[in-house]
Design a protein around this motif. Structure first.
Motif, mmCIF file in Angstrom:
data_model
loop_
_atom_site.group_PDB
_atom_site.id
_atom_site.type_symbol
_atom_site.label_atom_id
_atom_site.label_comp_id
_atom_site.label_asym_id
_atom_site.label_seq_id
_atom_site.Cartn_x
_atom_site.Cartn_y
_atom_site.Cartn_z
ATOM 1 N N ARG A 24 0.831 -1.211 0.000
ATOM 2 C CA ARG A 24 0.000 0.000 0.000
ATOM 3 C C ARG A 24 0.863 1.257 0.000
ATOM 4 O O ARG A 24 1.727 1.436 0.849
ATOM 5 C CB ARG A 24 -0.911 -0.032 1.234
ATOM 6 N N LEU A 25 0.612 2.117 -0.954
ATOM 7 C CA LEU A 25 1.384 3.355 -1.043
ATOM 8 C C LEU A 25 0.662 4.463 -0.290
ATOM 9 O O LEU A 25 -0.554 4.449 -0.182
ATOM 10 C CB LEU A 25 1.523 3.784 -2.509
ATOM 11 N N ASP A 26 1.438 5.406 0.178
ATOM 12 C CA ASP A 26 0.838 6.623 0.703
ATOM 13 C C ASP A 26 0.533 7.480 -0.527
ATOM 14 O O ASP A 26 1.414 8.125 -1.088
ATOM 15 C CB ASP A 26 1.823 7.322 1.630
ATOM 16 N N GLU A 27 -0.736 7.456 -0.950
ATOM 17 C CA GLU A 27 -1.049 8.060 -2.247
ATOM 18 C C GLU A 27 -0.892 9.569 -2.256
ATOM 19 O O GLU A 27 -0.566 10.159 -3.286
ATOM 20 C CB GLU A 27 -2.455 7.653 -2.684
ATOM 21 N N VAL A 28 -1.148 10.194 -1.097
ATOM 22 C CA VAL A 28 -1.002 11.655 -1.054
ATOM 23 C C VAL A 28 0.473 12.010 -1.200
ATOM 24 O O VAL A 28 0.856 12.832 -2.031
ATOM 25 C CB VAL A 28 -1.574 12.224 0.268
ATOM 26 N N LEU A 29 1.292 11.304 -0.428
ATOM 27 C CA LEU A 29 2.732 11.563 -0.498
ATOM 28 C C LEU A 29 3.261 11.246 -1.910
ATOM 29 O O LEU A 29 4.048 11.998 -2.475
ATOM 30 C CB LEU A 29 3.456 10.696 0.533
ATOM 31 N N ALA A 30 2.760 10.150 -2.470
ATOM 32 C CA ALA A 30 3.238 9.738 -3.798
ATOM 33 C C ALA A 30 2.911 10.802 -4.846
ATOM 34 O O ALA A 30 3.677 11.035 -5.776
ATOM 35 C CB ALA A 30 2.610 8.402 -4.183
ATOM 36 N N ALA A 31 1.755 11.464 -4.669
ATOM 37 C CA ALA A 31 1.369 12.493 -5.641
ATOM 38 C C ALA A 31 2.138 13.790 -5.411
ATOM 39 O O ALA A 31 2.515 14.487 -6.341
ATOM 40 C CB ALA A 31 -0.129 12.740 -5.565
ATOM 41 N N ARG A 32 2.359 14.096 -4.118
ATOM 42 C CA ARG A 32 3.020 15.368 -3.802
ATOM 43 C C ARG A 32 4.522 15.309 -4.004
ATOM 44 O O ARG A 32 5.154 16.268 -4.419
ATOM 45 C CB ARG A 32 2.729 15.751 -2.335
ATOM 46 N N LYS A 33 5.102 14.167 -3.625
ATOM 47 C CA LYS A 33 6.563 14.039 -3.726
ATOM 48 C C LYS A 33 6.907 12.781 -4.495
ATOM 49 O O LYS A 33 7.369 11.801 -3.912
ATOM 50 C CB LYS A 33 7.177 13.969 -2.316
ATOM 51 N N PRO A 34 6.664 12.785 -5.785
ATOM 52 C CA PRO A 34 6.919 11.550 -6.546
ATOM 53 C C PRO A 34 8.392 11.166 -6.510
ATOM 54 O O PRO A 34 9.263 12.038 -6.602
ATOM 55 C CB PRO A 34 6.474 11.926 -7.965
#
Ligand code: PLP
Length: 485
Positions: free
Chosen positions: A471-481
């Protein structure tokens, strides 16, 4: 978990090629040099470019392993709603790679391009036949690009009659790209709600349609997977006020050979060749979004146009009312070849059967799962069905958890949280190319997941467990790819 198809098998961690680099290692054996070493460009400082140094087997394994992390239609079912991720027969790829077609050049003279031009001309005619429209442009590169083309056509039409309009009606069941396309051409989107059956009612359209409204953009079948059964009446209302009806035909896979949009009041329609007509979808392109129009919009179509004079095909830019062009040259030619090959190999009966099977498969899934997943619109659906997570709420299990858990079972998750009209939506589109056995296995996996939600919700909360990444931290993944892998 008897139905689990997914496997973590032998999956390697794969560092970047630069991290695997060993100084002095090389992919080719070069004979010992017998001349004095000298720089290619004497201006250079002599510093070698930072390229990884690897052997052939290092490179082959690197890319083979990366390809194995991928999931595509050739690996398994991909029930992504609103995307028509169906299997594309390999024969169409073979036709597109034929030397004469693959090596044709857009700048070659017309007299050596007759075959390519004829193919484009015939494809336009076939698509006009399938959609019941009069003329087609093959230029647009994708669905949303086709929408932009279509709205530019509408804009050009009103400009020509000397009275531009300012608004465009967009129902809540339209695809998300529709309001963006309308707004990009300067129209203010007027949002309207569907009726309680999940389709448009003539009354609500009549309420907002006026002589300052350019028309309406209708996705049919809509994003709930339902056929807009009042479309003819809706179109009459729009036409009565001088407006035009835009049809989003990206979901043509449900109706080809059965309903012609031109017969039900549509004036301009785009198709997604990379959904319905045999170009794989979802790999980042190329695609094609041809736009089909009724006679009165034909003069505005982008140039160049393919014309047939006797047995000779020519390209013409001599069309004073054309609004311009949408793409360099004539569009994504290889995608057009695949669509042409698909149309010829399927024939009218084959296209109709494909749509019938797509609809049958979606209804089979809907009926097989509606006892365990909430079905907000319990009616016959078209090519896709939309569930929600309402029945799982009491176990604190949400749509995202269900989708992630499906990956452990070896399936690409369906489209989730779209359409927006259904809270926690799960949108499943099986397509016609899945067999009953494969669909049954998918249903069994979802039934098992529903049981897990009840008995062991934690396993869903932390899913996927056997995928390459969990499971990815989707918010973090979008903000700090993290772009380094
Ligand atoms: C996929 C889709 C689009 C957008 O197509 P793209 O090629 O992704 O731009 C538009 N409308 C509907 C209904 C779609 O399903």
């Amino acid at each position: 978990m008897e139905n689990i198809l997914g496997t973590n098998g032998l999956i390697f961690n794969e560092p970047l090629l630069w991290e695997k680099s060993t100084p002095g290692r090389c992919g080719v054996s070069i004979p010992k040099q017998d001349v004095k070493e000298s720089l290619l460009d004497p201006e250079l400082t002599g510093e070698a470019p930072d390229l990884p140094e690897l052997s052939e087997i290092d490179v082959v394994r690197h890319f083979t392993r990366l390809s194995q992390w991928n999931f595509g239609l050739d690996s398994g079912m991909y029930p992504l709603g609103s995307c028509t991720m169906k299997y594309n027969p390999k024969t169409n790829e073979v036709q597109a790679s034929r030397t004469g077609l693959a090596n044709s050049h857009p700048l070659a003279d017309e007299d050596v391009s007759q075959g390519a031009l004829k193919m484009m001309y015939n494809l336009e005619r076939h698509l006009a036949e399938v959609t019941g429209m009069d003329a087609v442009t093959l230029q647009p590169a994708a669905g949303a690009h086709g929408e932009l083309t279509g709205i530019l056509l509408i804009h050009a039409f009103f400009a020509k009659i000397g009275k531009q309009r300012s608004k465009i009606i967009i129902p809540d069941t339209a695809h998300g790209t529709n309001p963006a396309s309308g707004a990009l051409c300067g129209y203010t989107p007027v949002n309207i709600q569907s009726g309680e059956k999940g389709v448009l009612t003539p009354e609500i359209v009549a309420e907002v349609m006026d002589e300052d409204t350019a028309g309406i953009m209708i996705t049919n079948p809509n994003t709930l997977g339902l056929f807009e059964e009042n479309i003819k009446e809706v179109a009459d209302i729009v036409h009565a006020k001088g407006g035009l009806v835009y049809g989003d035909g990206a979901n043509m896979n449900a109706i080809m050979g059965i309903v012609k949009p031109g017969d039900i009041g549509i004036d301009v329609l785009h198709l997604n060749l990379h959904k319905t007509f045999s170009t794989p979808h979802g790999g980042g392109g190329p695609g094609a979004g041809p736009v089909c129009v009724v006679k009165k919009l034909e003069p505005f179509l982008p140039v160049p146009r393919v014309e047939k004079n006797g047995e000779t095909y020519t390209l013409t830019e001599d069309r004073p009312d054309a609004f311009g062009r949408m793409l360099t040259f004539y569009g994504h030619f290889d995608v057009l070849v695949k669509a042409y090959s698909y149309l010829l190999s399927m024939g009218p009966d084959g296209l109709k059967l494909a749509s019938q099977l797509a609809v049958l498969n979606a209804n089979y899934i809907k009926e097989s799962l509606k006892d365990i997943f909430e079905l907000p619109y319990d009616r016959d659906c078209m090519h896709e069905c939309v569930f929600s997570d309402k029945k799982q709420e009491k176990y604190h299990v949400a749509t995202l958890d269900i989708a992630k858990r499906l990956m452990d079972y070896g399936y690409h998750p369906p489209t989730i949280y779209f359409p927006l009209v259904v809270h926690g939506s799960i949108m499943i589109e099986p397509t016609e190319t899945e067999s009953k056995e494969d669909i049954d296995q998918f249903i069994a996996a979802l039934r098992e997941i529903a049981e897990e939600a009840e008995k062991n919700p934690e396993i869903l909360h932390s899913a996927p467990h056997i995928a390459k990444v969990s499971r990815l931290d989707e918010v973090l993944a979008a903000r700090k790819p993290c772009l380094r892998g």
